[in-house]
Design an enzyme around this catalytic site. Structure first.
Site, PDB file in Angstrom:
ATOM      1  N   GLU A 164      -2.355  -9.645  -8.587  1.00 31.52           N
ATOM      2  CA  GLU A 164      -3.382  -8.897  -7.863  1.00 31.52           C
ATOM      3  C   GLU A 164      -3.044  -7.407  -7.781  1.00 31.52           C
ATOM      4  O   GLU A 164      -1.918  -7.042  -7.451  1.00 31.52           O
ATOM      5  CB  GLU A 164      -3.545  -9.438  -6.440  1.00 31.52           C
ATOM      6  CG  GLU A 164      -3.993 -10.878  -6.357  1.00 31.52           C
ATOM      7  CD  GLU A 164      -4.078 -11.359  -4.919  1.00 31.52           C
ATOM      8  OE1 GLU A 164      -4.536 -10.589  -4.054  1.00 31.52           O
ATOM      9  OE2 GLU A 164      -3.663 -12.502  -4.653  1.00 31.52           O
ATOM     10  N   ASP A 314       5.208 -14.039   1.215  1.00 33.56           N
ATOM     11  CA  ASP A 314       4.155 -15.064   1.203  1.00 33.56           C
ATOM     12  C   ASP A 314       4.769 -16.407   0.832  1.00 33.56           C
ATOM     13  O   ASP A 314       5.023 -17.247   1.689  1.00 33.56           O
ATOM     14  CB  ASP A 314       3.061 -14.664   0.223  1.00 33.56           C
ATOM     15  CG  ASP A 314       1.991 -15.731   0.050  1.00 33.56           C
ATOM     16  OD1 ASP A 314       1.898 -16.632   0.914  1.00 33.56           O
ATOM     17  OD2 ASP A 314       1.230 -15.677  -0.939  1.00 33.56           O
ATOM     18  N   HIS A 367      -6.921 -14.866   2.602  1.00 35.20           N
ATOM     19  CA  HIS A 367      -7.737 -15.944   2.039  1.00 35.20           C
ATOM     20  C   HIS A 367      -6.898 -16.748   1.056  1.00 35.20           C
ATOM     21  O   HIS A 367      -5.698 -16.525   0.901  1.00 35.20           O
ATOM     22  CB  HIS A 367      -8.945 -15.342   1.319  1.00 35.20           C
ATOM     23  CG  HIS A 367      -8.549 -14.477   0.144  1.00 35.20           C
ATOM     24  ND1 HIS A 367      -9.429 -14.131  -0.855  1.00 35.20           N
ATOM     25  CD2 HIS A 367      -7.370 -13.896  -0.205  1.00 35.20           C
ATOM     26  CE1 HIS A 367      -8.823 -13.380  -1.755  1.00 35.20           C
ATOM     27  NE2 HIS A 367      -7.572 -13.228  -1.381  1.00 35.20           N
TER      28      HIS A 367
END
Length: 433
Positions: A164, A314, A367
């Site tokens: 990303e 994460d 998300h």
């Protein structure tokens, strides 16, 4: 009459066309609310378990009929009569009923669907928006979004290793203006890609996914797009990268399999990030800059760059309070990504956010790549006073639903609404200085 009277579950499709759950909680007074559960593609090994049917005759084994049955039978039998306004007691009962450390028996998708549906029903029962119900009526901070505008890695079938490339409109005076800045930059990027003959097809999260020459070219293209849209890189808009390095980690090295086929040791990977940050001072945050299994690499990365940019964990933290606390002790990262379905209940999610706050870590709600039109994470971000959120690009309806929800919240709050971009910008300026 705020007790839970009934639970219903429905097998629906997520944004990738795979099955997921929608759970509806009905209270004794007739109030009802529905929650839809997301699903990740790039997942941490220690995430709560998403229960699938493994029946290859249906949805290639990805059906969720078992999880649906758990909601409508065992879970419903256990929680019927619970006070919907006591979220902590409900979530503890759900965890105890499952009885495993990773929610593998009943499925985190079943448990989260119930936890979140009851939270939404409780808010409706009290005639409150979800952000006020989960937080309090003084909750008024709207986060600065991270908009995913270029995709690579497992989110796109292209030549870019990193997953990303995001922009955050931190210099905007309010959320609605920040959304405008992001949309303008997105369309400017599309025009640049078209002019250069690149594809403008989008990946799982709505960002463009062209075949590019290197892992650095997306940064150059985004900086050009910010300028083309009439904004200033590093002032109006900063950059965020999520390379998802756990997907690159093989036998103790980072393998750039999609681009130049190079291999890098953890030390060389840190050198790479340092050079990239030296070259592109507009980069404000790096998510998963080291792999979840590379504990030493994470520690070295944090020592090298932790005072310079946000280092968001994460895959290594997976929104798990116990794992997160150990990571803090180990000196890993300075921020955490928060994903509801990584842990499986609203209460544990809020606990992780509180741990971050108590230890000076940033917290960014997120998300998943397999999303629905459920907007709960937007309300959760406001409820918890989280200053940043990532929920995809300014394209694809399941992503736009969250961004439009913030517009509604901003309007509801009126003059009380605060946009977190100013605080992010101030910290950015301090780092640059």
């Amino acid at each position: 009459m705020s007790e839970i009277a009934r639970l219903d579950a429905l097998e629906i499709l997520d944004s990738r066309g795979n099955p997921t759950l929608a759970v509806t909680a009905t209270l004794g007074n007739g109030v009802k609310a529905t929650a839809k559960v997301p699903s990740g593609a790039s997942t941490g090994k220690r995430e709560a378990v998403e229960l699938r049917d493994d029946d290859l005759a249906r949805y290639n084994g990805k059906g969720v009929l078992k999880a649906r049955a758990h909601v409508e039978t065992e879970i419903q039998n256990r929680v019927r009569g619970f006070d919907a306004n006591d979220q902590a007691a409900l979530d503890k009962a759900l965890c105890d009923l499952d009885g495993t450390p990773n929610k593998a028996r009943l499925g985190a998708n079943a448990i989260l669907g119930v936890s979140l549906a009851v939270a939404r029903a409780s808010a409706a029962d009290r005639s409150l928006p979800l952000y006020a119900s989960l937080g309090n009526e003084s909750a008024n901070l709207i986060p600065a979004p991270w908009f995913n505008v270029l995709n690579g890695g497992r989110h796109a079938n292209n030549s870019v290793d990193f997953q990303e490339f995001m922009i955050s409109p931190v210099g905007a005076p309010n959320y609605s203006e920040g959304l405008r800045v992001a949309a303008e930059t997105f369309h400017a990027l599309k025009a640049i890609l078209q002019k250069r003959g690149y594809s403008t097809a989008v990946g799982d999260e709505g960002g463009f996914a062209p075949q590019l020459k290197s892992n650095e070219e997306p940064v150059e293209l985004i900086l050009e797009a910010i300028l083309k849209a009439g904004h200033q890189p590093g002032i109006d808009v900063v950059l965020v990268l999520d390379p998802a390095t756990s997907e690159l980690f093989e036998d103790g090295e980072y393998v750039f399999a999609k681009s130049d086929k190079s291999r890098k040791s953890p030390e060389q990977m840190i050198e790479y990030w340092t050079r990239l940050l030296d070259q592109y001072r507009e980069i404000w945050a790096l998510e998963d800059g080291a792999a979840e299994d590379d504990r030493s690499g994470w520690q070295q990365l944090t020592k090298a760059l932790g005072n310079r940019i946000q280092l968001i964990g994460d895959d290594n933290f997976v929104t798990n309070p116990k794992i997160f606390r150990q990571g803090i002790k180990d000196g890993i990262a300075n921020g955490i990504l928060i994903k509801l379905n990584q842990i499986g209940t609203v209460t544990e999610t809020l606990e992780c956010i509180q741990i971050a706050r108590e230890n000076g870590y940033g917290a960014v709600i997120s998300h998943r790549s397999g999303e629905t039109d459920d907007t709960s994470i937007a309300d959760l971000a406001v409820a918890a006073g989280m200053g940043q959120i990532k929920t995809g690009s300014v394209s694809r309806g399941e992503r736009i639903a969250k961004y439009n929800r913030f517009l509604e919240i901003e309007r509801e709050l009126g003059a009380r609404a605060r946009y977190a971009g100013a605080s992010v910008y101030e910290r950015w300026q301090a780092v640059k200085a």
